[in-house]
Structures are given as C-alpha cells and as structure tokens.
Design an enzyme around this catalytic site. Structure first.
Site, short mmCIF file in Angstrom:
data_model
loop_
_atom_site.label_atom_id
_atom_site.label_comp_id
_atom_site.label_asym_id
_atom_site.label_seq_id
_atom_site.Cartn_x
_atom_site.Cartn_y
_atom_site.Cartn_z
N CYS A 96 -31.16 -19.46 -58.19
CA CYS A 96 -32.24 -20.16 -57.54
C CYS A 96 -31.94 -21.70 -57.63
O CYS A 96 -30.94 -22.25 -58.01
CB CYS A 96 -33.20 -19.83 -58.66
N GLU B 291 -33.68 -23.99 -58.80
CA GLU B 291 -33.88 -24.73 -60.10
C GLU B 291 -32.29 -24.93 -60.72
O GLU B 291 -32.15 -25.93 -61.21
CB GLU B 291 -34.88 -24.20 -60.86
N CYS C 195 -38.98 -18.78 -61.42
CA CYS C 195 -38.79 -17.43 -62.09
C CYS C 195 -38.45 -17.43 -63.61
O CYS C 195 -38.22 -18.46 -64.16
CB CYS C 195 -37.70 -16.57 -61.22
N ASN D 56 -31.68 -22.58 -53.41
CA ASN D 56 -31.35 -21.38 -53.54
C ASN D 56 -30.18 -20.99 -52.86
O ASN D 56 -29.94 -21.43 -51.74
CB ASN D 56 -32.62 -20.18 -53.50
N CYS E 280 -35.00 -18.96 -64.64
CA CYS E 280 -34.93 -20.51 -64.54
C CYS E 280 -35.78 -20.86 -65.53
O CYS E 280 -35.36 -22.02 -66.11
CB CYS E 280 -35.56 -20.53 -63.21
N GLU F 267 -28.24 -17.28 -51.76
CA GLU F 267 -28.22 -15.88 -52.00
C GLU F 267 -26.89 -15.19 -51.86
O GLU F 267 -25.90 -16.02 -51.37
CB GLU F 267 -29.48 -15.33 -51.15
N ASN F 268 -26.74 -13.78 -52.12
CA ASN F 268 -25.46 -13.24 -51.99
C ASN F 268 -25.74 -11.92 -51.51
O ASN F 268 -27.12 -11.31 -52.07
CB ASN F 268 -25.03 -13.38 -53.44
ZN LIG Z 1 -35.29 -18.79 -60.71
#
Ligand SMILES: [Zn+2]
Length: 133
Positions: free
Chosen positions: A59, A61, A93, A48, A96, A50-51
C-alpha cells in the site's frame, strides 16, 4: 483540522496527489498516494505497488513509511492519503493502520482527488486497541 496549518495540510495532500501518478496498479487500477510528515519537517511519499501474486502488493502508506524509516526517520506527525473515490474517503487499510501504529499516533488526513473536503482522524481513532508488544 488537527495540529497542522491549512497550508501544511494542503502541501501534504498535493504531494500525495503527485505521487499517486506513480502507482503501479495494473490489476485494480486503484491509484493511491500517501505523504508522511516527519517530526523534523521532512516529507516522504509512497504509492501502492501491486503484484500478480496479489497478497505480495504494498500500500501507499507503508511504501512512504518504509522509505522514511530506511533513511533513519521514525518520528512522524501526520500522513495524507489520497485515492480515487469521489464519493467517499479512502482510509488506510487495517494492515497499514497496524503498521503505522508501530511508530506512534499521527493525524491522518484523507481527501478525495478533486475535492477540498478533508477527513482527519488520529491513528488512535482509526485503530483503537491496536496490537502492541
Ligand atoms: Zn494499506
């Protein structure tokens, strides 16, 4: 377990655990790693990312899928996902699930970071009636 041998599943999981260390997650501190097995036997990993503008993050995946697709791979057999929840399995999620569904049904192996317990579901089980054009 579904279609893969136990050693192939463990290899996929170990690669997901390794790549998890590269997760960029200063906001959540929730590290996730994923590893995809392509139909031709090659593996692609992702973590993953992030920002500060939270919705822009990506993510693990989708990171792994994008790496594989950008190298010409579009046929996949299985995906392993490892996060850091010890008391439950971290599942992909909804975004994804939809993203992965574009490239067909796969078996998704989910495990806890320090456990041999593996939950396996097909993507079709995780996202029945997914959107398709
Ligand atoms: Zn995801």
């Amino acid at each position: 377990m579904k279609g893969l041998s136990k050693s192939k599943i463990q290899n996929l999981i170990q690669e997901a655990i390794k790549v998890r260390n590269f997760a960029y997650c200063p906001y959540s501190n929730f590290k996730v790693g994923a590893c995809i097995l392509c139909e031709d036997g090659t593996l692609y990993t992702g973590c993953n990312v992030e920002n500060g503008s939270f919705t822009v993050g990506n993510c693990a995946e989708r990171c792994a899928y994008v790496k594989a697709i950008s190298e010409g791979k579009t046929k996949f057999k299985a995906v392993a996902v490892v996060a850091q929840q010890e008391n439950s399995f971290t599942t992909p999620c909804g975004t994804c699930r939809q993203f992965m569904g574009e490239f067909g049904n796969v078996d998704v192996y989910m495990t806890k970071p320090t456990s041999e317990d593996v939950l396996v579901c097909s993507l079709d089980e995780l996202l029945p009636y997914q959107f398709n054009l």
